[in-house]
Design a protein around this motif. Structure first.
Motif, PDB file in Angstrom:
ATOM      1  N   ASP A 128     -26.504  -2.310 -14.157  1.00 53.32           N
ATOM      2  CA  ASP A 128     -27.719  -2.912 -14.705  1.00 53.32           C
ATOM      3  C   ASP A 128     -27.621  -2.891 -16.208  1.00 53.32           C
ATOM      4  O   ASP A 128     -27.516  -1.811 -16.791  1.00 53.32           O
ATOM      5  CB  ASP A 128     -28.898  -1.974 -14.455  1.00 53.32           C
ATOM      6  N   SER A 131     -31.741  -6.071 -18.614  1.00 45.33           N
ATOM      7  CA  SER A 131     -32.814  -5.933 -17.629  1.00 45.33           C
ATOM      8  C   SER A 131     -34.247  -5.905 -18.171  1.00 45.33           C
ATOM      9  O   SER A 131     -35.018  -5.004 -17.851  1.00 45.33           O
ATOM     10  CB  SER A 131     -32.580  -4.660 -16.786  1.00 45.33           C
ATOM     11  N   ASN A 133     -38.244  -7.208 -18.643  1.00 41.79           N
ATOM     12  CA  ASN A 133     -39.256  -7.816 -17.787  1.00 41.79           C
ATOM     13  C   ASN A 133     -39.526  -9.221 -18.293  1.00 41.79           C
ATOM     14  O   ASN A 133     -39.560  -9.446 -19.504  1.00 41.79           O
ATOM     15  CB  ASN A 133     -40.554  -7.003 -17.839  1.00 41.79           C
ATOM     16  N   HIS A 168     -30.652  -7.139 -14.387  1.00 40.54           N
ATOM     17  CA  HIS A 168     -31.612  -6.842 -13.316  1.00 40.54           C
ATOM     18  C   HIS A 168     -33.037  -7.089 -13.850  1.00 40.54           C
ATOM     19  O   HIS A 168     -33.748  -6.173 -14.231  1.00 40.54           O
ATOM     20  CB  HIS A 168     -31.398  -5.381 -12.915  1.00 40.54           C
ATOM     21  N   TYR A 374     -41.433  -0.788  -7.497  1.00 46.52           N
ATOM     22  CA  TYR A 374     -40.178  -0.728  -8.263  1.00 46.52           C
ATOM     23  C   TYR A 374     -39.093   0.042  -7.506  1.00 46.52           C
ATOM     24  O   TYR A 374     -37.956  -0.428  -7.365  1.00 46.52           O
ATOM     25  CB  TYR A 374     -40.556  -0.025  -9.571  1.00 46.52           C
ATOM     26  N   ASP A 378     -35.310  -0.835  -6.104  1.00 50.99           N
ATOM     27  CA  ASP A 378     -34.100  -0.151  -6.550  1.00 50.99           C
ATOM     28  C   ASP A 378     -33.289   0.382  -5.374  1.00 50.99           C
ATOM     29  O   ASP A 378     -32.057   0.356  -5.409  1.00 50.99           O
ATOM     30  CB  ASP A 378     -34.450   0.983  -7.526  1.00 50.99           C
ATOM     31  N   TYR A 396     -26.893   2.373 -14.313  1.00 60.79           N
ATOM     32  CA  TYR A 396     -28.162   1.883 -14.845  1.00 60.79           C
ATOM     33  C   TYR A 396     -28.261   2.200 -16.315  1.00 60.79           C
ATOM     34  O   TYR A 396     -28.434   3.362 -16.678  1.00 60.79           O
ATOM     35  CB  TYR A 396     -29.330   2.550 -14.108  1.00 60.79           C
ATOM     36  N   VAL A 398     -30.572   2.251 -18.901  1.00 60.33           N
ATOM     37  CA  VAL A 398     -32.041   2.175 -18.985  1.00 60.33           C
ATOM     38  C   VAL A 398     -32.526   3.304 -19.906  1.00 60.33           C
ATOM     39  O   VAL A 398     -31.960   4.403 -19.895  1.00 60.33           O
ATOM     40  CB  VAL A 398     -32.693   2.339 -17.581  1.00 60.33           C
ATOM     41  N   GLN A 402     -37.151   6.687 -18.474  1.00 58.01           N
ATOM     42  CA  GLN A 402     -37.097   6.643 -17.010  1.00 58.01           C
ATOM     43  C   GLN A 402     -36.173   7.713 -16.414  1.00 58.01           C
ATOM     44  O   GLN A 402     -35.789   7.614 -15.248  1.00 58.01           O
ATOM     45  CB  GLN A 402     -36.683   5.226 -16.547  1.00 58.01           C
ATOM     46  N   PHE A 406     -35.190   8.029 -12.347  1.00 49.20           N
ATOM     47  CA  PHE A 406     -33.847   7.855 -11.781  1.00 49.20           C
ATOM     48  C   PHE A 406     -33.379   9.081 -11.003  1.00 49.20           C
ATOM     49  O   PHE A 406     -32.686   8.962 -10.003  1.00 49.20           O
ATOM     50  CB  PHE A 406     -32.841   7.419 -12.847  1.00 49.20           C
TER      51      PHE A 406
HETATM   52  N1  ARG Z   1     -37.164  -3.959 -16.107  1.00 52.70           N
HETATM   53  C1  ARG Z   1     -37.233  -2.552 -16.287  1.00 52.70           C
HETATM   54  C2  ARG Z   1     -38.003  -2.222 -17.545  1.00 52.70           C
HETATM   55  O1  ARG Z   1     -38.110  -3.068 -18.429  1.00 52.70           O
HETATM   56  C3  ARG Z   1     -35.898  -1.911 -16.372  1.00 52.70           C
HETATM   57  C4  ARG Z   1     -35.076  -2.095 -15.154  1.00 52.70           C
HETATM   58  C5  ARG Z   1     -34.013  -1.083 -15.066  1.00 52.70           C
HETATM   59  N2  ARG Z   1     -33.228  -1.167 -13.880  1.00 52.70           N
HETATM   60  C6  ARG Z   1     -33.549  -0.701 -12.694  1.00 52.70           C
HETATM   61  N3  ARG Z   1     -32.738  -0.915 -11.714  1.00 52.70           N
HETATM   62  N4  ARG Z   1     -34.625   0.014 -12.491  1.00 52.70           N
HETATM   63  O2  ARG Z   1     -38.494  -1.123 -17.668  1.00 52.70           O
END
Ligand code: ARG
Length: 632
Positions: A128, A131, A133, A168, A374, A378, A396, A398, A402, A406
């Protein structure tokens, strides 16, 4: 060449440990790379004697001496001139002439692929990256992610792995139900056409503002009953309407899907323009919506219930119970022997009476209203990646916000029976900007657009002021490349876990620890090569002609492959960025001390060395996604 010497040393050391009569496995961690020309430590040093001596109750000095003798007797690798023992350490000293010869001919022979590896058994890595939104602008956090992950994936690919980059997208969830509702109520086609993301962001923020206002009123109490009633009605109307729209989306309702697709496509179009400007690319753009719309979510929920790893609560929600002592090492398949049975959780749940009071954390995959979340998507993604890609690793990139999520996801995945795939959260810290240095539209976010524009403007000033030999019509193109170097270097050079303050003025400078500083050193190497009549063949040069300053530079060139290995070990390209900066410093002092072209002696050797340096700059900057420049 240091990479092969390191390999040979570890093998030799392993044999010597056995020959000296010790029963101990030796791996790469037994050997440290030291600074060049450290008389005491040598360039490679091992402290394995201490561990062995501690185990055996022996004297580390004696153990070290015996191992060193055994190694010498068995033969040291080509390029190691001597082994010494100092304070219980076993130290290996490079023979500088062999180092010079081997390093320059390796770089010359491998050229673009110097530092890369061929692997017989590469990992299939699905990662990922970026990614974001949809329906919101890309902000500096996405910038860090996109740049960091691009560099890291480039390194992993160069090291022979089979990497698939998946953007993603966050394009599913109740927030898009809310947005649909808001759009239907207050949306404006023209404003959307004009700047879709800005308009959707306005609507989204309006929804959030209303939501928090209602929350405040609820908390502090209303003045009159009728006011309270209208607050409640308002709340119900908006919240329920948003949920309903999301339910319609999940049921594939045509009107909902059509509108949502507009949001999605407009967002992707805008994102793509920025990615192109950044010079990054993805193999896949599988958003969260894919898993919902293609049945993967449903299958994951069924699987969790059928395998009896999840609990369906009285309110209809479904969750996988997770105990805090299960987190440790859950990403590593070797440590993934987690008991998947929810029986213990069922018991405690019965005793505690409610999920909140029970001693586990619920990892929800279905909410009480039947919608997925969410985490459901995942888990579905892990199913997809293992089943469709046969992935060895699901990675990931990220933000560290988070981290906790995870950890829970990985435990839930193990319980679901995904036991072979390595799961890695590659987290990174927050990024902020020095107060007041940049506008923050809407007072909340700094967009990628703003950062790129500011960087380009500063870069243009610098090129105009300091550029040498830059034609007027090239200023913009060169400024754009310097601007990218600025931003990319600034985003990668700090260890990814650290929070960073990104100061454009600092980052764009040609002095100090910056991308343009490294670019500038490369440009200098190019111009030396340009001015030379011909670059001599490496086989024709005399390796005894080099002095200490040259050796220092050659040693750094030899280190490059080991730096890439370190990036893989840490899943972080920061070491590469810092290495290139070091190399730029070492090259600059080589340049000043040895005046390559006007030197009486060793001119040919130093030209060959300059060509090798240019090659390493190109390879390393290339992995960071930074272009080199013939003029700047
Ligand atoms: N779109 C999510 C965000 O902006 C992050 C995604 C990360 N990837 C995942 N597989 N959860 O917070």
């Amino acid at each position: 060449m240091l990479r092969s010497i390191e390999r040979e040393l570890i093998d030799g050391l392993s044999g010597a440990v056995a020959d000296a009569g010790h029963d101990r496995a030796v791996d790469a961690s037994a050997l440290e790379l030291e600074d060049f020309d450290d008389d005491e430590k040598g360039e490679f040093s091992s402290a394995i004697s201490f561990a062995i001596a501690a185990d055996e109750g022996a004297n580390p000095m004696a153990v070290a001496a015996a191992i060193a003798d055994a190694h010498e007797a068995a033969g040291l690798p080509e390029g190691i001139g001597a082994v010494t023992v100092e304070n219980g350490h076993i130290n290996y000293h490079l023979d500088v002439e062999t180092m010079a010869r081997r390093t320059l001919s390796t770089i010359d022979g491998e050229a673009d692929s110097y530092g890369s590896r061929d692997r017989t058994d590469p990992d299939t890595i699905v990662a990922d990256v970026s990614s974001p939104n949809i329906a919101k602008p890309l902000h500096v956090g996405h910038l860090r992610n996109t740049i960091l992950s691009d560099a890291l994936m480039n390194v992993l690919e160069a090291l022979g792995h089979d990497v698939t980059r998946d953007n993603h997208l966050g394009d599913w969830g109740v927030q898009f139900g809310n947005l649909l509702h808001e759009y239907v109520e207050f949306g404006d086609e023209d404003a959307f056409e004009d700047d879709p993301i800005a308009h959707l962001l306005d609507l989204y923020q309006q929804f959030e503002r209303r939501d928090s206002m209602l929350e405040d009123v609820e908390e502090f109490g209303a003045l009159t009953d009728s006011f309270e009633d209208s607050v409640e009605a308002e709340r119900e109307y908006h919240t329920d309407a948003g949920k309903e729209w999301f339910a319609r989306l999940e049921e594939d309702d045509e009107a909902a899907v059509e509108r949502w697709e507009q949001f999605r496509e407009a967002s992707i179009e805008r994102f793509e323009a920025i990615y192109e400007e950044l010079g990054v690319d993805f193999d896949l753009w599988i958003g969260e919506s894919f898993y919902a719309r293609e049945g993967w979510n449903d299958r994951i929920v069924d699987r969790a219930l059928e395998a009896d790893v999840a609990i369906r609560a009285d309110d209809g929600s479904v969750f996988v119970p997770i105990y805090p002592d299960e987190y440790e090492g859950a990403g590593d398949p070797a440590r993934a022997d987690i008991d998947p049975s929810p029986d213990r959780a069922r018991e405690t749940l019965a005793e505690a009476g409610s999920v909140e009071d029970a001693d586990f954390d619920p990892f929800y995959i279905v909410k009480s209203d039947g919608s997925t979340v969410y985490g459901t998507r995942d888990l579905a993604t892990i199913a997809y990646r293992t089943e469709e890609f046969d992935a060895d690793q699901s990675v990931y990139v990220v933000a560290s916000e988070q981290d906790h999520y995870f950890k829970q996801l990985f435990v839930a995945a193990r319980k679901m029976g995904f036991t072979d795939v390595r799961l890695r959260h590659i987290n990174y810290g927050m990024i902020s900007l020095p107060e007041g240095s940049m506008s923050t539209r809407g007072g909340q976010i700094v967009t990628v657009r703003e950062v790129l524009d500011a960087a380009r403007e500063r870069a243009r000033d610098i090129v105009e002021e300091k550029g040498r030999g830059v034609a007027d019509d090239e200023v913009d193109a060169i400024a754009a490349k310097i601007a990218l170097a600025t931003v990319k270097y600034g985003m990668v050079a700090s260890n990814r876990g650290k929070d960073i303050t990104f100061d454009i003025d600092e980052a764009v400078s040609l002095e100090g620890d910056t991308g343009p500083y490294v670019q500038y050193a490369t440009t200098r190497a190019y111009s030396i090569l340009d001015d030379a009549e011909a670059v001599p063949d490496v086989d024709a040069i005399d390796p005894t002609a080099f002095n200490d300053t040259d050796h220092q530079l050659i040693y750094h060139l030899g280190r490059y492959p080991l730096v890439l290995d370190l990036c893989e070990e840490r899943y972080d390209a920061a070491s590469l960025a810092r290495y290139l900066l070091d190399l730029a410093h070492v090259f600059n002092s080589f340049y000043h001390k040895n005046r390559v072209l006007d030197a009486e002696s060793a001119a040919a050797e130093r030209l060959a060395l300059t060509a090798a340096t240019a090659q390493v700059f190109e390879n390393g900057l290339g992995l960071l996604g930074i272009d080199t420049l013939a003029e700047m």
